[in-house]
Scaffold this active site. Structure first.
Site, PDB file in Angstrom:
ATOM      1  N   HIS A 517      52.605  63.263  58.756  1.00 55.96           N
ATOM      2  CA  HIS A 517      53.024  63.402  57.366  1.00 55.96           C
ATOM      3  C   HIS A 517      53.559  62.047  56.893  1.00 55.96           C
ATOM      4  O   HIS A 517      54.727  61.912  56.581  1.00 55.96           O
ATOM      5  CB  HIS A 517      54.081  64.500  57.228  1.00 55.96           C
ATOM      6  CG  HIS A 517      53.637  65.820  57.814  1.00 55.96           C
ATOM      7  ND1 HIS A 517      54.476  66.882  58.026  1.00 55.96           N
ATOM      8  CD2 HIS A 517      52.414  66.243  58.207  1.00 55.96           C
ATOM      9  CE1 HIS A 517      53.804  67.897  58.548  1.00 55.96           C
ATOM     10  NE2 HIS A 517      52.546  67.532  58.674  1.00 55.96           N
TER      11      HIS A 517
HETATM   12  C1  LIG Z   1      47.569  67.055  63.980  1.00 58.78           C
HETATM   13  C2  LIG Z   1      47.828  67.227  62.511  1.00 58.78           C
HETATM   14  C3  LIG Z   1      48.417  68.396  62.040  1.00 58.78           C
HETATM   15  C4  LIG Z   1      48.664  68.565  60.677  1.00 58.78           C
HETATM   16  N1  LIG Z   1      49.195  69.740  60.258  1.00 58.78           N
HETATM   17  C5  LIG Z   1      49.482  69.916  58.956  1.00 58.78           C
HETATM   18  C6  LIG Z   1      50.035  71.142  58.507  1.00 58.78           C
HETATM   19  O1  LIG Z   1      50.217  72.095  59.272  1.00 58.78           O
HETATM   20  N2  LIG Z   1      50.369  71.263  57.207  1.00 58.78           N
HETATM   21  C7  LIG Z   1      50.171  70.245  56.322  1.00 58.78           C
HETATM   22  O2  LIG Z   1      50.533  70.412  55.161  1.00 58.78           O
HETATM   23  N3  LIG Z   1      49.582  69.095  56.710  1.00 58.78           N
HETATM   24  C8  LIG Z   1      49.247  68.899  58.002  1.00 58.78           C
HETATM   25  N4  LIG Z   1      48.646  67.736  58.400  1.00 58.78           N
HETATM   26  C9  LIG Z   1      48.334  66.718  57.383  1.00 58.78           C
HETATM   27  C10 LIG Z   1      46.971  66.923  56.725  1.00 58.78           C
HETATM   28  O3  LIG Z   1      45.967  66.904  57.696  1.00 58.78           O
HETATM   29  C11 LIG Z   1      46.732  65.846  55.685  1.00 58.78           C
HETATM   30  O4  LIG Z   1      47.759  65.918  54.723  1.00 58.78           O
HETATM   31  C12 LIG Z   1      45.418  65.975  54.922  1.00 58.78           C
HETATM   32  O5  LIG Z   1      44.344  66.231  55.776  1.00 58.78           O
HETATM   33  C13 LIG Z   1      45.196  64.695  54.138  1.00 58.78           C
HETATM   34  O6  LIG Z   1      44.011  64.748  53.392  1.00 58.78           O
HETATM   35  P1  LIG Z   1      43.417  63.415  52.763  1.00 58.78           P
HETATM   36  O7  LIG Z   1      42.185  63.785  52.052  1.00 58.78           O
HETATM   37  O8  LIG Z   1      44.491  62.725  52.017  1.00 58.78           O
HETATM   38  O9  LIG Z   1      43.118  62.454  53.999  1.00 58.78           O
HETATM   39  P2  LIG Z   1      42.190  62.651  55.302  1.00 58.78           P
HETATM   40  O10 LIG Z   1      41.961  64.062  55.588  1.00 58.78           O
HETATM   41  O11 LIG Z   1      42.781  61.820  56.358  1.00 58.78           O
HETATM   42  O12 LIG Z   1      40.811  62.023  54.847  1.00 58.78           O
HETATM   43  C14 LIG Z   1      40.660  60.652  54.663  1.00 58.78           C
HETATM   44  C15 LIG Z   1      39.259  60.246  55.053  1.00 58.78           C
HETATM   45  O13 LIG Z   1      39.057  58.896  54.672  1.00 58.78           O
HETATM   46  C16 LIG Z   1      38.294  58.234  55.665  1.00 58.78           C
HETATM   47  N5  LIG Z   1      38.553  56.805  55.543  1.00 58.78           N
HETATM   48  C17 LIG Z   1      39.690  56.134  55.861  1.00 58.78           C
HETATM   49  N6  LIG Z   1      39.532  54.829  55.607  1.00 58.78           N
HETATM   50  C18 LIG Z   1      38.282  54.649  55.126  1.00 58.78           C
HETATM   51  C19 LIG Z   1      37.546  53.520  54.678  1.00 58.78           C
HETATM   52  N7  LIG Z   1      38.087  52.303  54.698  1.00 58.78           N
HETATM   53  N8  LIG Z   1      36.269  53.711  54.250  1.00 58.78           N
HETATM   54  C20 LIG Z   1      35.711  54.928  54.239  1.00 58.78           C
HETATM   55  N9  LIG Z   1      36.372  56.045  54.646  1.00 58.78           N
HETATM   56  C21 LIG Z   1      37.655  55.901  55.076  1.00 58.78           C
HETATM   57  C22 LIG Z   1      38.784  58.850  56.947  1.00 58.78           C
HETATM   58  O14 LIG Z   1      37.834  58.696  57.985  1.00 58.78           O
HETATM   59  C23 LIG Z   1      38.996  60.310  56.551  1.00 58.78           C
HETATM   60  O15 LIG Z   1      37.858  61.088  56.783  1.00 58.78           O
HETATM   61  C24 LIG Z   1      48.354  67.543  59.759  1.00 58.78           C
HETATM   62  C25 LIG Z   1      47.749  66.378  60.216  1.00 58.78           C
HETATM   63  C26 LIG Z   1      47.477  66.211  61.577  1.00 58.78           C
HETATM   64  C27 LIG Z   1      46.811  64.985  62.035  1.00 58.78           C
END
Ligand SMILES: Cc1cc2nc3c(=O)[nH]c(=O)nc-3n(C[C@H](O)[C@H](O)[C@H](O)COP(=O)(O)OP(=O)(O)OC[C@H]3O[C@@H](n4cnc5c(N)ncnc54)[C@H](O)[C@@H]3O)c2cc1C
Lengths: 590, 217
Positions: A517
């Site tokens: 987080h």
């Molecule tokens: C083990 C774990 C448990 C979790 N449990 C919870 C929970 O229970 N409750 C909760 O609220 N949240 C939880 N989270 C947090 C949650 O997973 C994230 O808040 C959420 O997935 C974020 O979504 P996002 O789209 O912002 O980023 P992400 O899902 O991280 O997606 C970002 C994407 O961008 C890609 N990327 C990065 N840099 C580049 C680049 N330069 N060029 C192209 N692509 C790129 C990455 O490969 C990734 O696929 C948890 C996270 C983890 C790791």
């Protein structure tokens, strides 16, 4: 020579939940939409299927689904006067890579923030007076209110089929749910989970102390569910392989199980995987983005992708790094406190209490799910009176049963030898008879905690790594001590033979896992000098760049972030579709 | 040393089970006032007869068997043959017969070869991406051996019976699967999928090799 691709109208950098939500919301627009994801494509069938997915060594210990630190990582330090070093093995947080991002291996604990969280500074000044917030803290208001976000929260809950028992529906208080919550406009789409044995013991003890326990809102589904996109999900089998794993059953909400089946059919959408974006290309005056540059993983070739709108949806500090690498806004300097990008990096202040039971209490925690927990909200945020206390903030306190997998779960009481026959005997003795209470604490901003570019270390493409400077503010340590004491009071009534409190201590370390987080750095707000984006997630400096995700949080609340991350994605999507497209340009005047 | 310990463990728990199974044996063989002898359809050893729609029960998880008898009795798995039989047994008698069949040796011949069986195995192990079918292996375990206590072994099951169950889950006439797991999957399988799966799951009994290839409708 860089290859140039045909122009698109909107390009997404990273394709996790946030990218997928916004791309889907633009389905009826005339825009040509392109998603760029650095990692591989993957789907429930065949990529998440058993028994390979239940390989704890490969997935949980060796981080099979997570970012490869040999290609890209962050450098870390506690204070600006230290030299940061690269995090060469994942530890404190486990960022995702590949299609779907961390939304594939998350737990699914799905919360809304409190109304007061969005007005954190004003709320405290109004309730406790101007001098109350410790000087150390640089907390702020978000520039958006709970009431404004409520419809977006509801949309995200429907999308992922959150399972819970609402405690406050349009002001009507419903026992059995979270009665401290801000009002929801409707009930959860699916019924709450059933408590585990540990959760039931916790609930009873918490009730004796006057708290109102309830089941953690879960995106591990309790029944078959068809979301408003028409995508069907299936019920959770409580297999215990959830956090750090992909779900083989279509039972944990992820971009794959909620949106990607529809996006694949969406005519104005194209996805390119193996596309690692290295920068946003700006016009020479740095007022407008022309598109992005990425490396094609298959060929190593540099590719120029022109676009009218760029959405940074690459997760938390990655978004901040891309802004700094591209020259969007000005880098924050903690010494002068000037600069609007990199500020207010926050985290989560976690602590716990371990309960060692007699061997006739069988907790059977191998029957678990990522979001299977029972909790109380009495000590979260500002739900309790802080007058007379020397801190702001709080934590939710909960008992989770997430799987007790054999390699990583081997609790033994302190004093047990670290190896050998005595350790083995203690491990066998305590495996099925040890539980924990978690305090999921708020994380407040302070001036020295920030994200910038590392002066020394670079990624596989030769670009500076993000540098995280973070330590727990004194306020948050005092808060953690207080809530851990409350958790200990509950633990004392849970009938364990021995309990052990583990309050959060400084300095922050990258070694034990805490949470993924990570928040802040591209924070939203009303002041263009001190925030990176306006209330819609639109860059103040380059108005055709939008930022998503937890990077927008000015500070982190007592809850897991993704409910709010999802709501903000819908909020930004609405702003792009209904306002920006009609009149491209800054939606809030500087 | 390890083997000796394991053996000691077995010896300690065996008497209790043996008693149940022994009482169960009498019921399987002779029936009760209210229930026909199970052996007449399922065989003493639970291997049944492939030519009828009688399921094999040999070596199946006792918990699973007991749950089925309770579900037949309560009506969540209604069946004109088994519901009256299960209703005719006391709770204790159901436990005893479940213990008897669970204690029988499970035996199965080699994995069938051929195009259809290979496709069945692929669905079993990989699922079907286009139709959102997760692999059966996730629940029924490697090789179809089941994941006790409640997920049944399905390898070795006679194909006519297995097919009938997949149809019953699809049509919702069998609705005793917790959370609707099988009712969500079965409607996504085509008839060809069902044939392929049941062909791969079925195994000749070692003593029945003389039967030769099964007739497909
Ligand atoms: C083990 C774990 C448990 C979790 N449990 C919870 C929970 O229970 N409750 C909760 O609220 N949240 C939880 N989270 C947090 C949650 O997973 C994230 O808040 C959420 O997935 C974020 O979504 P996002 O789209 O912002 O980023 P992400 O899902 O991280 O997606 C970002 C994407 O961008 C890609 N990327 C990065 N840099 C580049 C680049 N330069 N060029 C192209 N692509 C790129 C990455 O490969 C990734 O696929 C948890 C996270 C983890 C790791």
């Amino acid at each position: 020579m860089a290859r140039t691709m045909p122009a698109v109208d909107i390009v997404f950098v990273g394709f996790g939940f946030t990218g997928a939500i916004i791309a889907r919301e633009l389905k009826d627009s005339p825009l040509r939409i392109l998603g760029l994801e650095r990692g591989q494509p993957r789907d429930t069938v065949p990529d998440f299927q058993g028994p390979a997915m239940h390989d704890e060594l490969a997935m949980a210990v060796r981080h099979g689904l997570m970012q490869d630190t040999a290609r890209e990582t962050v450098t870390v330090r506690n204070r600006p006067d230290q030299t940061a070093l690269p995090m060469r093995q994942l530890g404190s947080f486990l960022p995702g890579t590949d299609l779907g991002g961390a939304g594939v291996h998350w737990n699914g604990q799905t919360f809304r923030f409190q109304a007061s969280d969005f007005r954190l500074r004003s709320h405290h000044e109004e309730r406790y007076g101007r001098g109350f917030v410790p000087e150390e803290l640089s907390i702020r208001d978000w520039g958006v209110t709970y009431d404004e976000l409520e419809p977006s929260y509801t949309r995200f809950d429907r999308l992922i089929g959150t399972c819970g028992h609402a405690g406050n529906v349009r002001g009507e208080i419903r026992p059995g749910g979270n009665i401290h919550e801000a009002p929801r406009s409707e009930d959860y789409p699916n019924p709450a989970t059933e408590p585990s044995y540990l959760g039931a013991i916790f609930a009873k003890a918490a009730m004796e102390l006057g708290c109102q326990p309830f089941q953690v809102p879960s995106a591990n589904l309790t029944r078959a569910y068809t979301n408003p996109e028409g995508v069907e999900m299936k019920p959770c089998m409580v297999c215990g392989y959830c956090e750090r794993f992909g779900c083989e059953h279509f039972a944990k909400s992820s971009p794959q199980t909620t949106l990607l089946p529809r996006l694949r059919e969406q005519r104005n959408f194209e996805l390119r995987t193996g596309a690692h974006v290295t920068r946003v290309d700006l016009t020479p005056d740095r007022r407008r983005a022309r598109g992005v540059t990425y490396i094609d993983a298959a060929t190593g070739e540099e590719v120029t992708q022109p676009a009218e709108i760029v959405v940074l949806s690459s997760f938390a500090y990655n978004n901040v790094r891309l802004m700094l690498l591209s020259g969007i806004g000005t880098a924050y300097d903690p010494a002068t406190r000037q600069g609007n990008v990199g500020r207010n990096y926050c985290y989560q202040t976690m602590s716990s209490v371990t309960l060692f039971y007699d061997d006739d209490v069988h907790l059977n925690q191998f029957m678990g799910a990522g979001a299977l927990g029972t909790m109380v909200d009495e000590y979260a945020g500002d739900n309790f009176d802080h007058a007379g206390l020397d801190f702001i903030g709080g934590a939710y306190i909960g008992a989770f049963t997430t799987g007790a997998r054999p390699i990583e779960f081997h609790p033994v009481p302190p004093g047990t030898p670290r190896w050998g026959a005595a350790w083995k005997a203690a491990t066998a003795r305590h495996y099925n008879h040890t539980g924990a209470i978690t305090c999921h604490g708020m994380s407040n901003a302070r001036a020295s905690n920030h994200v910038d570019l590392d002066p020394t270390y670079r990624d596989a493409y030769g670009q500076p790594l993000a540098r995280i400077t973070f330590d727990f503010p004194e306020n948050d340590l005092r808060m953690s001590a207080y809530v851990t004491e409350r958790a200990t009071e509950i633990a004392r009534r849970m009938g364990a033979r021995r309990i052990l409190a583990n309050p959060r201590t400084a300095p922050w370390s990258v070694v034990p896992y805490q949470t993924t987080h990570n928040t802040g750095g591209a924070i939203m707000g009303a002041d263009p000098r001190e925030t990176a984006v306006n209330r819609y997630g639109q860059s103040w400096d380059v108005p055709n760049v939008f930022v998503t995700g937890s990077a927008l949080f000015p500070q982190n609340a007592s809850y897991n972030p993704t409910g709010t991350v999802g709501a903000l994605a819908y909020w930004t999507a609405d702003a792009i579709r209904d306002r920006y497209l009609r009149a491209p340009g800054a939606m809030v005047q500087r | 040393m390890r083997a000796a310990l394991l053996l000691a463990g077995l010896l300690l728990t065996w008497p209790a089970l043996a008693q149940d199974a022994a009482r169960g044996r009498a019921i399987v063989e002779n029936g009760t006032e209210n229930a026909a002898p199970c052996a007449s359809c399922h065989g003493m050893d639970g291997r049944a007869n492939r030519s009828e729609q009688f399921p094999r029960l040999d070596g199946q998880s006792a918990h699973y068997l007991l749950k089925q008898l309770e579900d037949y009795a309560s009506g969540s798995r209604p069946n004109e043959v088994m519901t009256p039989i299960a209703q005719g047994l006391t709770a204790r008698q159901r436990q005893d017969v479940a213990a008897w069949f669970a204690a029988q040796d499970f035996a199965a011949g080699p994995e069938p070869t051929g195009e259809e069986a290979r496709r069945g195995r692929a669905i079993y192990e990989l699922g079907i991406a286009e139709r959102g079918v997760q692999a059966c292996i996730n629940c029924h375990g490697p090789g179809g051996l089941g994941l006790g206590p409640l997920i049944p072994r399905i390898v070795g099951q006679w194909s006519d019976y297995a097919e009938a169950q997949l149809h019953a889950f699809r049509e919702g006439t069998r609705r005793n699967d917790a959370g609707g797991a099988m009712r969500a999957i079965a409607p996504r399988l085509t008839e060809a999928d069902v044939d392929a799966l049941t062909a791969w799951l079925e195994r000749d009994l070692p003593s029945e090799r003389q039967h030769g290839p099964r007739q497909r409708r």
